[in-house]
Design a protein around this motif. Structure first.
Motif, PDB file in Angstrom:
ATOM      1  N   VAL A 110      45.587  42.784  31.772  1.00  0.00           N
ATOM      2  CA  VAL A 110      45.338  44.690  32.880  1.00  0.00           C
ATOM      3  C   VAL A 110      43.743  43.666  33.466  1.00  0.00           C
ATOM      4  CG1 VAL A 110      43.938  46.615  33.905  1.00  0.00           C
ATOM      5  CG2 VAL A 110      46.705  45.848  32.684  1.00  0.00           C
ATOM      6  N   ALA A 111      43.119  43.303  32.585  1.00  0.00           N
ATOM      7  CA  ALA A 111      41.650  43.099  32.558  1.00  0.00           C
ATOM      8  C   ALA A 111      41.421  41.208  33.069  1.00  0.00           C
ATOM      9  CB  ALA A 111      41.457  42.769  31.170  1.00  0.00           C
ATOM     10  N   ALA A 112      42.079  41.083  32.870  1.00  0.00           N
ATOM     11  CA  ALA A 112      42.907  39.339  33.968  1.00  0.00           C
ATOM     12  C   ALA A 112      42.912  39.435  34.914  1.00  0.00           C
ATOM     13  CB  ALA A 112      43.439  38.106  32.820  1.00  0.00           C
ATOM     14  N   ALA A 113      43.868  40.382  35.148  1.00  0.00           N
ATOM     15  CA  ALA A 113      43.973  40.577  36.734  1.00  0.00           C
ATOM     16  C   ALA A 113      42.126  41.432  37.704  1.00  0.00           C
ATOM     17  CB  ALA A 113      45.589  41.452  36.857  1.00  0.00           C
ATOM     18  N   ILE A 114      41.738  42.546  37.037  1.00  0.00           N
ATOM     19  CA  ILE A 114      40.954  43.500  37.688  1.00  0.00           C
ATOM     20  C   ILE A 114      39.666  41.853  37.703  1.00  0.00           C
ATOM     21  CG2 ILE A 114      39.383  44.985  36.769  1.00  0.00           C
ATOM     22  CD1 ILE A 114      41.107  47.155  35.783  1.00  0.00           C
TER      23      ILE A 114
END
Length: 106
Positions: free
Chosen positions: A46-50
């Motif tokens: 999730v952090a990578a996508a955001i």
């Protein structure tokens, strides 16, 4: 500025993890119990996508401010801070993606 963005990423990742908690399996359930959760893997994904989306948005805003046709009067250096922000967000996205890959494999 980057601290605020990182805090927002942390809050969003926490909310996504909190919302996506597995439901309790009932005793008479006809399906197999869920596999064990890997919260670090999910949080890193999730952090990578955001971070990647935020980096792309920062670059688009910077390019829009640099383009003379969009601003109507040429570039005066008002948005010079966006390019380092985009670079640091991209580096954060790559680091989170590598961390998620390593968590997935190991």
């Amino acid at each position: 500025m980057i601290f605020k963005i990182l805090m927002l990423l942390l809050v969003v990742a926490g909310l996504v993890y909190w919302i996506r908690q597995p439901r309790g399996v009932q005793a008479a359930a006809p399906y197999a119990p869920a596999r064990p959760r890997r919260p670090a893997f999910v949080a890193l994904c999730v952090a990578a996508a955001i971070s990647a989306v935020a980096s792309a948005l920062s670059v688009v805003l910077w390019m829009g401010s640099v383009a003379g046709g969009v601003t109507g009067g040429g570039y005066r250096g008002e948005a010079d801070f966006l390019l380092p922000v985009a670079g640091s967000l991209l580096a954060l996205a790559v680091a989170c993606a590598v961390g998620a890959f390593l968590k997935r494999r190991g």
